[in-house]
Design an enzyme around this catalytic site. Structure first.
Site, PDB file in Angstrom:
ATOM      1  N   TYR A 160       0.845  -1.205   0.000  1.00 32.86           N
ATOM      2  CA  TYR A 160       0.000   0.000   0.000  1.00 32.86           C
ATOM      3  C   TYR A 160       0.883   1.259   0.000  1.00 32.86           C
ATOM      4  O   TYR A 160       0.680   2.166  -0.810  1.00 32.86           O
ATOM      5  CB  TYR A 160      -0.926  -0.019   1.217  1.00 32.86           C
ATOM      6  CG  TYR A 160      -1.935   1.106   1.241  1.00 32.86           C
ATOM      7  CD1 TYR A 160      -3.053   1.078   0.395  1.00 32.86           C
ATOM      8  CD2 TYR A 160      -1.784   2.199   2.084  1.00 32.86           C
ATOM      9  CE1 TYR A 160      -3.983   2.112   0.405  1.00 32.86           C
ATOM     10  CE2 TYR A 160      -2.709   3.236   2.099  1.00 32.86           C
ATOM     11  CZ  TYR A 160      -3.810   3.188   1.264  1.00 32.86           C
ATOM     12  OH  TYR A 160      -4.732   4.220   1.265  1.00 32.86           O
ATOM     13  N   LYS A 164       1.072   4.038  -3.024  1.00 33.94           N
ATOM     14  CA  LYS A 164       0.658   5.422  -2.768  1.00 33.94           C
ATOM     15  C   LYS A 164       1.833   6.396  -2.972  1.00 33.94           C
ATOM     16  O   LYS A 164       1.648   7.525  -3.418  1.00 33.94           O
ATOM     17  CB  LYS A 164       0.080   5.532  -1.355  1.00 33.94           C
ATOM     18  CG  LYS A 164      -1.261   4.804  -1.217  1.00 33.94           C
ATOM     19  CD  LYS A 164      -2.333   5.530  -1.996  1.00 33.94           C
ATOM     20  CE  LYS A 164      -3.599   4.756  -2.174  1.00 33.94           C
ATOM     21  NZ  LYS A 164      -4.614   5.480  -2.956  1.00 33.94           N
TER      22      LYS A 164
HETATM   23  P1  NAD Z   1     -13.384   2.822  -0.072  1.00 35.06           P
HETATM   24  O1  NAD Z   1     -12.999   1.403   0.039  1.00 35.06           O
HETATM   25  O2  NAD Z   1     -14.715   3.259   0.437  1.00 35.06           O
HETATM   26  O3  NAD Z   1     -13.249   3.349  -1.568  1.00 35.06           O
HETATM   27  C1  NAD Z   1     -12.426   2.782  -2.548  1.00 35.06           C
HETATM   28  C2  NAD Z   1     -13.250   2.646  -3.811  1.00 35.06           C
HETATM   29  O4  NAD Z   1     -12.421   2.109  -4.854  1.00 35.06           O
HETATM   30  C3  NAD Z   1     -14.421   1.673  -3.620  1.00 35.06           C
HETATM   31  O5  NAD Z   1     -15.621   2.287  -4.050  1.00 35.06           O
HETATM   32  C4  NAD Z   1     -14.060   0.497  -4.520  1.00 35.06           C
HETATM   33  O6  NAD Z   1     -15.186  -0.154  -5.089  1.00 35.06           O
HETATM   34  C5  NAD Z   1     -13.205   1.194  -5.586  1.00 35.06           C
HETATM   35  N1  NAD Z   1     -12.370   0.236  -6.304  1.00 35.06           N
HETATM   36  C6  NAD Z   1     -11.619  -0.761  -5.781  1.00 35.06           C
HETATM   37  N2  NAD Z   1     -11.031  -1.460  -6.763  1.00 35.06           N
HETATM   38  C7  NAD Z   1     -11.414  -0.878  -7.936  1.00 35.06           C
HETATM   39  C8  NAD Z   1     -11.151  -1.144  -9.306  1.00 35.06           C
HETATM   40  N3  NAD Z   1     -10.366  -2.155  -9.664  1.00 35.06           N
HETATM   41  N4  NAD Z   1     -11.724  -0.350 -10.238  1.00 35.06           N
HETATM   42  C9  NAD Z   1     -12.537   0.678  -9.887  1.00 35.06           C
HETATM   43  N5  NAD Z   1     -12.829   0.975  -8.608  1.00 35.06           N
HETATM   44  C10 NAD Z   1     -12.279   0.203  -7.646  1.00 35.06           C
HETATM   45  O7  NAD Z   1     -12.240   3.639   0.654  1.00 35.06           O
HETATM   46  P2  NAD Z   1     -11.941   5.188   0.792  1.00 35.06           P
HETATM   47  O8  NAD Z   1     -11.402   5.364   2.142  1.00 35.06           O
HETATM   48  O9  NAD Z   1     -13.076   6.014   0.335  1.00 35.06           O
HETATM   49  O10 NAD Z   1     -10.709   5.324  -0.219  1.00 35.06           O
HETATM   50  C11 NAD Z   1     -10.690   6.189  -1.334  1.00 35.06           C
HETATM   51  C12 NAD Z   1      -9.251   6.523  -1.658  1.00 35.06           C
HETATM   52  O11 NAD Z   1      -8.697   7.262  -0.568  1.00 35.06           O
HETATM   53  C13 NAD Z   1      -8.356   5.297  -1.857  1.00 35.06           C
HETATM   54  O12 NAD Z   1      -7.465   5.505  -2.920  1.00 35.06           O
HETATM   55  C14 NAD Z   1      -7.599   5.221  -0.540  1.00 35.06           C
HETATM   56  O13 NAD Z   1      -6.351   4.588  -0.690  1.00 35.06           O
HETATM   57  C15 NAD Z   1      -7.470   6.686  -0.189  1.00 35.06           C
HETATM   58  N6  NAD Z   1      -7.243   6.948   1.240  1.00 35.06           N
HETATM   59  C16 NAD Z   1      -8.172   6.644   2.193  1.00 35.06           C
HETATM   60  C17 NAD Z   1      -7.893   6.910   3.529  1.00 35.06           C
HETATM   61  C18 NAD Z   1      -8.865   6.624   4.649  1.00 35.06           C
HETATM   62  O14 NAD Z   1      -8.493   6.741   5.837  1.00 35.06           O
HETATM   63  N7  NAD Z   1     -10.097   6.267   4.396  1.00 35.06           N
HETATM   64  C19 NAD Z   1      -6.675   7.480   3.898  1.00 35.06           C
HETATM   65  C20 NAD Z   1      -5.754   7.771   2.899  1.00 35.06           C
HETATM   66  C21 NAD Z   1      -6.051   7.510   1.583  1.00 35.06           C
END
Ligand code: NAD
Length: 265
Positions: A160, A164
């Site tokens: 991860y 990132k």
């Molecule tokens: P989440 O799991 O709710 O959202 C991720 C989305 O990506 C989901 O809707 C999933 O269906 C979609 N996805 C996964 N594989 C896919 C694919 N092959 N094709 C198309 N879509 C796909 O999580 P989130 O927290 O909303 O994460 C959104 C982004 O933010 C991610 O990139 C995550 O790494 C980043 N992020 C989240 C956090 C946190 O604390 N929540 C922190 C830092 C970064």
């Protein structure tokens, strides 16, 4: 709310949940026509579209696995055909580590490849597909949703963190390649944000509630962030208010990365 994106077309990947949904809804509230990409999560994507429509906005469901080039090309063509304008891409889709613990001596090649394929290659493939349009029109904005894990290491999150970190440097590299076309490329590095991905991460900890409290205290603002707090920054970066910003990796983390003190266990 001000309609800063009236008449603009916006594509948000992974918009069926969490941060992606909040971003899609935010752009729609500001007048954009929004492509709601999803993979497998059709129920979540429909809910996002309902939220867009109930707020008086316009959206389009776009199923595609962003790690597959054919699917991505088809998705972007469908969007461009329906919306006369394509102006903003938000590469939000992401998956967490497939292995737990995710350490280099333990991770399988297959698990490593899957995280890289969605988080990093997906970002490249979707950017490639929209750049065709952006370069022709000599304008556009790409925003990659990376993570504070792209700025700092974190134990047991090798794939991860690497994916990132790749998004952060890909952002800067693309900013260089496309500035002369009037295209800005920026990156947001969220801290802990209350979404499904965060809940899954918490559930893997020994004591999820204690872990939540600990993570809250790691931010100077002593709380977990909300998806809408990422969406508002995303809209800012895509707007004319950020017209002189390109190539940045902006931490939106309640001050987490400002605090360099870390307990060594
Ligand atoms: P989440 O799991 O709710 O959202 C991720 C989305 O990506 C989901 O809707 C999933 O269906 C979609 N996805 C996964 N594989 C896919 C694919 N092959 N094709 C198309 N879509 C796909 O999580 P989130 O927290 O909303 O994460 C959104 C982004 O933010 C991610 O990139 C995550 O790494 C980043 N992020 C989240 C956090 C946190 O604390 N929540 C922190 C830092 C970064």
């Amino acid at each position: 709310m001000e309609k800063r994106f009236a008449g603009k077309g916006v594509l948000v990947t992974g918009a069926g949940s969490g941060i992606g949904r909040a971003i899609a809804v935010r752009f729609a509230r500001e007048g954009a026509r929004v492509g709601v990409n999803y993979h497998r999560n059709s129920g979540g994507a429909k809910k996002t579209l309902e939220m867009i429509v109930s707020g008086g906005g316009e959206g389009m469901l776009l199923p595609a696995d962003i790690s597959q080039s054919d699917a991505v090309e088809g998705m972007v063509e469908a969007l461009a055909a329906r919306f006369s304008s394509l102006d903003v891409l938000v590469n939000n889709s992401g998956i967490g580590s497939a292995t737990s613990p995710d350490r280099v001596h333990e991770i399988s090649e297959e698990d490593w490849d899957r995280v890289m394929a969605v988080n990093l290659k997906g970002c490249m493939l979707t950017s490639k597909a929209v750049l065709k349009y952006f370069m022709k029109q000599r304008s556009g904005s790409i925003i990659n949703i990376s993570s504070i894990r792209g700025l700092l290491g974190n134990p047991v999150l090798a794939s991860y963190c690497a994916s990132k970190g790749g998004e952060v440097t890909l952002t800067k590299e693309m900013a260089l390649d496309y500035a002369s076309f009037g295209i800005r490329v920026n990156c947001i590095c969220p801290g802990f944000i209350d979404t499904e991905m965060f809940q899954v991460y918490l559930s893997k900890q020994e004591d999820p509630q204690a872990a939540r409290d600990t993570f809250s205290k790691m931010a100077l603002l002593v709380r977990i962030g909300r998806p809408e707090e990422i969406a508002s920054v995303c809209a800012f970066l895509a707007s004319d208010a950020a017209s002189f910003i390109t190539g940045v990796a902006l931490a939106v983390d309640g001050g987490y990365t400002a605090n360099g003190v870390r307990e060594i266990k």
